[in-house]
Enzyme design. Structure first.
Site: not given
Length: 360
Positions: A82-83, A311-313
């Site tokens: 995702n990040t 949080g990932d983004c």
């Protein structure tokens, strides 16, 4: 410690990434199976409304239950992936980011690869003929999300795959390595290999605490990697558990951040920077004995669609600017944009081009 000023000495400043695979991540590639469910459903499978766990035997029937009884969205997922996707979307330059992980030789694995290539990222999965592609049950109730990961093939990534010349070449090109803490349960030896590479070459190694259970039950693996960590990310719950498990003797997040900064570190040329998100509250950044708070982009409750991946983004936005040598303030601005953008959408999906001013 390193340069305490607000300017980042870590990477050469540029308007855009000028290197292929400038950000490289390894992680658990999962296909998210996302539903909007009820509190009764959470109770049925003994789930907390807002948590991330690994699937146990009692959770396995849940995936079929979701497909049979709810409207399901299938979305590429897995924290590090995702990040990487969000960072690639913001950077826009093809193959600025690269990702490695293990998937099955199946349709879900093909979907994941196709989506990553479509985003413009480089991806080279280790393909398992013995295990299916991993999935993550995303159970949404109100503004909460409960994540249950069935790692399957993702649990079988091997350091040997990363060390293959055609894959390690991307590591050699990288300015930043990023790995979510979830990979501590899979290939901590690969994480350490990457940590040693970044230390020897004065590159940036970044990690996320990712979930409370990692600090509780994978403490040894976590702390074996920690000396290599230049940027440590996590939310308030994850850092509270981390502090308790590390016997920090405080519940104050600012003190916790400073104590984490001071943990032993291999690369003495860099100070460690700790970033703690707190949902709607300001983000805490600790470095060089000092704590700074940064306000978030406020989003009205009714505009929030899905908090999965926020949080990932956040980290994806942060790294997209860090890789360009931007100061922490600019990194936080892009991080806030990434998080606020994604919670107003269903699943970790991006379309069009990002706002160049990073406003919602």
């Amino acid at each position: 410690m390193g340069n305490p000023s607000n300017e980042e000495p870590e990477v050469k400043k540029s308007k855009s990434t000028d290197v292929e695979s400038a950000i490289v991540g390894i992680g658990n590639p999962l296909l998210d199976i996302s539903v909007t469910a009820t509190k009764e459903f959470l109770k049925k499978y003994e789930l907390d409304a807002n948590n991330s766990i690994l699937a146990e035997d009692k959770h396995l029937p849940m995936f079929k239950d979701m497909v049979d009884n709810f409207k399901v969205d299938y979305i590429p997922g897995g924290a590090t992936q995702n990040t990487i996707r969000l960072a690639q979307w913001i950077l826009g330059v093809p193959k600025s980011c690269a990702f490695f992980g293990c998937v099955g030789d199946d349709e879900y694995g093909k979907i994941l690869k196709d989506q990553m290539v479509k985003m413009g990222a480089h991806v080279n999965y280790l393909i398992s003929s013995e295990h299916p592609t991993g999935t993550c049950g995303c159970v949404l109730t109100g503004n909460d999300r409960s994540l249950v990961a069935n790692l399957a093939a993702a649990n079988h990534y091997k350091k040997e795959h990363l060390l293959k010349p055609e894959n390690w070449a991307h590591v050699e090109k990288a300015k930043i390595i990023y790995i979510a803490g979830f990979h501590l349960t899979v290939a901590p030896d690969a994480m350490i290999a990457l940590g040693k590479h970044t230390t020897e070459n004065n590159k940036i190694f970044s990690m996320n605490l990712s979930a409370p259970f990692l600090s509780q039950f994978f403490k040894e693996q976590q702390m074996s990697v920690m000396p290599y960590v230049d940027y440590l990310f996590g939310n308030e719950t994850e850092f509270a558990t981390f502090a308790k498990e590390q016997n920090m003797g405080t519940e104050d997040l600012k003190e916790i951040a400073l104590k984490a900064v001071a943990f032993p570190k291999e690369n003495k040329k860099r100070e460690r920077i700790v970033v703690i998100t707190q949902g709607a509250l300001p983000t805490i950044v600790a470095r060089g004995g000092k704590v700074t708070e940064y306000p978030i982009i406020p989003i009205k409750t009714e505009a929030i669609v899905d908090t999965n991946g926020a949080g990932d983004c956040f980290v994806g936005g942060f790294l997209s600017q860090l890789v360009q040598g931007k100061p922490v303030e600019e990194c936080i601005k892009a991080a806030n944009y990434g998080a606020s953008y994604i919670i107003q959408r269903s699943g970790i999906t991006m379309e069009g081009k990002p706002d160049p001013d990073f406003k919602h």
